[in-house]
Design a protein around this motif. Structure first.
Motif, PDB file in Angstrom:
ATOM      1  N   MET A  42      26.356-142.866  60.262  1.00 32.41           N
ATOM      2  CA  MET A  42      25.484-142.107  59.356  1.00 32.41           C
ATOM      3  C   MET A  42      25.524-142.686  57.945  1.00 32.41           C
ATOM      4  N   LEU A  47      22.314-144.391  56.236  1.00 35.69           N
ATOM      5  CA  LEU A  47      21.834-143.873  54.954  1.00 35.69           C
ATOM      6  C   LEU A  47      21.695-144.995  53.930  1.00 35.69           C
ATOM      7  N   ILE A  60      18.157-146.011  52.268  1.00 41.45           N
ATOM      8  CA  ILE A  60      18.018-145.982  50.806  1.00 41.45           C
ATOM      9  C   ILE A  60      17.672-147.372  50.279  1.00 41.45           C
TER      10      ILE A  60
END
Length: 172
Positions: free
Chosen positions: A11, A15, A19
């Motif tokens: 995760m 992420l 991003i």
């Protein structure tokens, strides 16, 4: 759903990759865009490590985060990008794009969450670099060499095109 270390690492890396991709699209300075792209490539390499594909992760770092990023940086810096005639997008368009992306992400999540995969014991993660090397230099040697020749031709062609453009610019 259990929160294991592998899940939290995935995760976190996912992420960072997301991003980095969003920043790549929204930043305006070329160098900042390249740094965001490098973050995305490194996070994807981390995901490869989680999947026990260390060789692919090393190639991801060496080729994409290094060579391809530098080539893209030179390509962007050597091209003309002074065109300011691009119209600004409205708030409604941004909202619709965001809703479309969120809907697509939700559909992918539902599709993956409900997908049953039968787990079969395998030895693919053991000595994967050796297995890739044996396959690449025995079964796939012709496509490997053709790819290297194609890349060499593309490199020579780009050098010739760059020289021709420079000669045309000198005569003005």
């Amino acid at each position: 759903m259990t929160f294991s270390g592998e899940f939290l690492a995935f995760m976190g890396l996912a992420l960072v990759a997301i991003i980095g991709g969003v920043l790549l699209l929204n930043l305006t300075k070329v160098v900042h865009m390249v740094v965001a792209l490098i973050f995305t490539f490194v996070a994807i390499a981390g995901i490869y490590v989680l999947l026990s594909a260390e060789f692919v992760a090393a190639v991801q770092i060496l080729i994409y985060s290094g060579a391809i990023t530098i080539i893209m940086l030179f390509g962007i810096m050597l091209t003309k990008h002074d065109d300011e005639s691009e119209p600004k997008t409205g708030k409604w368009r941004k909202l619709l794009v965001f809703l479309g992306i969120a809907g697509f992400a939700f559909a992918v999540y539902i599709g993956i969450y409900n997908f049953n995969i039968v787990q079969v014991p395998t030895t693919l993660h053991e000595n994967n670099t050796m297995q890739i090397g044996k396959a690449l230099y025995s079964k796939y040697i012709i496509p490997f060499e053709l790819t290297s020749a194609l890349l060499l031709v593309a490199l020579v062609g780009s050098i010739i095109l760059a020289k021709n453009e420079k000669k045309e610019g000198d005569s003005e």
